[in-house]
Design a protein around this motif. Structure first.
Motif, PDB file in Angstrom:
ATOM      1  N   PRO A   1       0.802  -1.229   0.000  1.00 48.25           N
ATOM      2  CA  PRO A   1       0.000   0.000   0.000  1.00 48.25           C
ATOM      3  C   PRO A   1       0.830   1.273   0.000  1.00 48.25           C
ATOM      4  CG  PRO A   1      -0.976  -1.610   1.473  1.00 48.25           C
ATOM      5  CD  PRO A   1       0.326  -2.191   1.016  1.00 48.25           C
ATOM      6  N   ALA A   2       1.881   1.323   0.807  1.00 45.92           N
ATOM      7  CA  ALA A   2       2.699   2.532   0.860  1.00 45.92           C
ATOM      8  C   ALA A   2       3.417   2.775  -0.463  1.00 45.92           C
ATOM      9  CB  ALA A   2       3.706   2.443   2.004  1.00 45.92           C
ATOM     10  N   SER A   3       3.845   1.698  -1.140  1.00 41.27           N
ATOM     11  CA  SER A   3       4.501   1.838  -2.437  1.00 41.27           C
ATOM     12  C   SER A   3       3.528   2.384  -3.476  1.00 41.27           C
ATOM     13  CB  SER A   3       5.043   0.491  -2.905  1.00 41.27           C
ATOM     14  OG  SER A   3       6.012  -0.010  -2.016  1.00 41.27           O
ATOM     15  N   LEU A   4       2.309   1.846  -3.469  1.00 40.89           N
ATOM     16  CA  LEU A   4       1.293   2.300  -4.412  1.00 40.89           C
ATOM     17  C   LEU A   4       0.968   3.777  -4.184  1.00 40.89           C
ATOM     18  CD1 LEU A   4      -0.815   1.838  -6.608  1.00 40.89           C
ATOM     19  CD2 LEU A   4      -2.358   0.955  -4.835  1.00 40.89           C
ATOM     20  N   LEU A   5       0.813   4.163  -2.935  1.00 41.38           N
ATOM     21  CA  LEU A   5       0.502   5.557  -2.633  1.00 41.38           C
ATOM     22  C   LEU A   5       1.642   6.478  -3.046  1.00 41.38           C
ATOM     23  CD1 LEU A   5      -1.208   5.125   0.848  1.00 41.38           C
ATOM     24  CD2 LEU A   5      -2.306   5.815  -1.292  1.00 41.38           C
TER      25      LEU A   5
ATOM     26  N   LEU B   1       3.614  10.630  -6.798  1.00 45.46           N
ATOM     27  CA  LEU B   1       4.549  11.117  -7.809  1.00 45.46           C
ATOM     28  C   LEU B   1       3.853  11.450  -9.131  1.00 45.46           C
ATOM     29  CD1 LEU B   1       7.723   8.850  -7.515  1.00 45.46           C
ATOM     30  CD2 LEU B   1       7.511  11.270  -6.952  1.00 45.46           C
ATOM     31  N   ALA B   2       2.836  10.675  -9.483  1.00 47.02           N
ATOM     32  CA  ALA B   2       2.158  10.863 -10.767  1.00 47.02           C
ATOM     33  C   ALA B   2       1.109  11.960 -10.734  1.00 47.02           C
ATOM     34  CB  ALA B   2       1.510   9.549 -11.201  1.00 47.02           C
ATOM     35  N   SER B   3       0.784  12.460  -9.562  1.00 48.95           N
ATOM     36  CA  SER B   3      -0.310  13.409  -9.429  1.00 48.95           C
ATOM     37  C   SER B   3       0.002  14.745 -10.100  1.00 48.95           C
ATOM     38  CB  SER B   3      -0.606  13.657  -7.947  1.00 48.95           C
ATOM     39  OG  SER B   3      -1.527  14.727  -7.799  1.00 48.95           O
ATOM     40  N   PRO B   4      -0.934  15.292 -10.887  1.00 46.68           N
ATOM     41  CA  PRO B   4      -0.745  16.629 -11.453  1.00 46.68           C
ATOM     42  C   PRO B   4      -0.648  17.714 -10.382  1.00 46.68           C
ATOM     43  CG  PRO B   4      -2.464  15.448 -12.635  1.00 46.68           C
ATOM     44  CD  PRO B   4      -2.149  14.638 -11.396  1.00 46.68           C
TER      45      PRO B   4
ATOM     46  N   PRO C   1      14.537   7.050  -2.273  1.00 44.07           N
ATOM     47  CA  PRO C   1      15.574   7.545  -1.369  1.00 44.07           C
ATOM     48  C   PRO C   1      15.036   8.238  -0.131  1.00 44.07           C
ATOM     49  CG  PRO C   1      15.274   9.065  -3.170  1.00 44.07           C
ATOM     50  CD  PRO C   1      14.390   7.879  -3.462  1.00 44.07           C
ATOM     51  N   CYS C   2      13.736   8.495  -0.119  1.00 41.15           N
ATOM     52  CA  CYS C   2      13.199   9.253   1.009  1.00 41.15           C
ATOM     53  C   CYS C   2      12.495   8.367   2.029  1.00 41.15           C
ATOM     54  CB  CYS C   2      12.231  10.323   0.502  1.00 41.15           C
ATOM     55  SG  CYS C   2      10.853   9.655  -0.462  1.00 41.15           S
ATOM     56  N   GLY C   3      12.546   7.055   1.834  1.00 45.43           N
ATOM     57  CA  GLY C   3      11.918   6.164   2.798  1.00 45.43           C
ATOM     58  C   GLY C   3      10.403   6.253   2.816  1.00 45.43           C
ATOM     59  N   ALA C   4       9.836   6.687   1.687  1.00 44.97           N
ATOM     60  CA  ALA C   4       8.393   6.918   1.672  1.00 44.97           C
ATOM     61  C   ALA C   4       7.585   5.641   1.488  1.00 44.97           C
ATOM     62  CB  ALA C   4       8.045   7.905   0.548  1.00 44.97           C
ATOM     63  N   HIS C   5       8.224   4.553   1.128  1.00 42.18           N
ATOM     64  CA  HIS C   5       7.477   3.305   0.976  1.00 42.18           C
ATOM     65  C   HIS C   5       8.281   2.127   1.516  1.00 42.18           C
ATOM     66  CE1 HIS C   5      10.022   2.796  -2.594  1.00 42.18           C
ATOM     67  NE2 HIS C   5       9.588   3.963  -3.005  1.00 42.18           N
ATOM     68  N   THR C   6       7.581   1.043   1.770  1.00 41.78           N
ATOM     69  CA  THR C   6       8.185  -0.090   2.457  1.00 41.78           C
ATOM     70  C   THR C   6       8.964  -1.009   1.533  1.00 41.78           C
ATOM     71  OG1 THR C   6       6.109  -1.293   2.181  1.00 41.78           O
ATOM     72  CG2 THR C   6       6.409  -0.088   4.239  1.00 41.78           C
ATOM     73  N   ALA C   7       8.611  -1.041   0.267  1.00 40.29           N
ATOM     74  CA  ALA C   7       9.309  -1.884  -0.703  1.00 40.29           C
ATOM     75  C   ALA C   7       9.351  -1.151  -2.032  1.00 40.29           C
ATOM     76  CB  ALA C   7       8.577  -3.225  -0.866  1.00 40.29           C
TER      77      ALA C   7
END
Length: 245
Positions: A17-21, A26-29, A155-161
């Protein structure tokens, strides 16, 4: 060449879930990089009478997806993602230089540089950002695709995998499609329903573009779109315009 995945191929594992978010983010306008202010030559095509309705806008953007995005930006992102993850700074610098040198007009280069700098600055203010990686990124005149690959590399630790290359490219392409659809709505102009039909058409084409980009070796990457380059150059002196490219 376009590739269609068959039903017999093994599905990729679901993203955490964290990776998807993180990829959706990143893709958000809405990301503060200024993508909404560019049309990538579309406004000039409209001014020249080449695009004037929903069908023409959809066709133009589908062709742009396959002829420019898949063969250049998406292919670079896939390679840069691998390089960021293994710390190959020489490879990153080579990819970034290639992308800057192959922008075919002054305003297209300005776009990738401005968005690249904005994305680098945004990343710098995120918690957990890797200072050493950002210090190296600061030595680049950054292109947007290479900075996007850095953000997606985690690089920012924003997701788990870490997300897979295919997922990263799909997210990037869909974010591009949303921005370009919005540009068409403003410049043609078109209504919201037309915009959603254009987006649906692009979404159906994106997987094949991504598969093509993932297979491209260095010697087959290219940035050759003469009509787009001409229109972009004309746009630089266009009398009345909404967009910066």
């Amino acid at each position: 060449m376009r590739t269609t995945l068959t039903s017999t191929e093994t599905a990729a594992p679901a993203l955490a879930p964290a990776s998807l978010l993180h990829l959706l983010w990143l893709a958000s306008p809405a990301l503060p990089v200024g993508g909404f202010s560019y049309s990538e030559g579309l406004e000039a095509a409209i001014d020249a009478g080449r695009v004037g309705n929903e069908t023409q806008a959809a066709h133009w953007l589908v062709e742009q997806l396959h002829l420019t995005l898949a063969r250049s930006d998406l292919a670079v992102i896939a390679q840069a993602l691998r390089a960021w993850r293994r710390g190959d700074t020489a490879r990153i610098r080579t990819l970034n230089t290639w992308l800057l040198q192959t922008r075919e007009s002054a305003e297209l280069r300005l776009q990738t540089e401005q968005m690249g700098r904005s994305l680098r600055e945004w990343l710098r203010h995120l918690p957990g950002a890797d200072a050493a990686v950002l210090d190296f990124a600061a030595t680049l005149e950054p292109s947007y695709p290479v900075m996007y690959a850095l953000c997606a590399a985690g690089p920012c630790g924003a997701h788990t995998a870490p997300a897979g290359e295919r997922d990263v490219l799909l997210a990037y392409a869909f974010g591009w499609a949303e921005n370009m659809m919005q540009a068409a709505l403003k410049a043609v102009p078109l209504g919201q329903t037309s915009g959603q039909r254009i987006l649906a058409r692009l979404a159906a084409e994106i997987p094949a573009a991504v598969e093509h980009a993932l297979r491209l070796p260095d010697e087959e990457r290219q940035a050759y779109s003469p009509m787009l380059a001409i229109l972009s150059s004309r746009h630089e002196t266009q009398y009345s315009r909404l967009f910066r490219s």
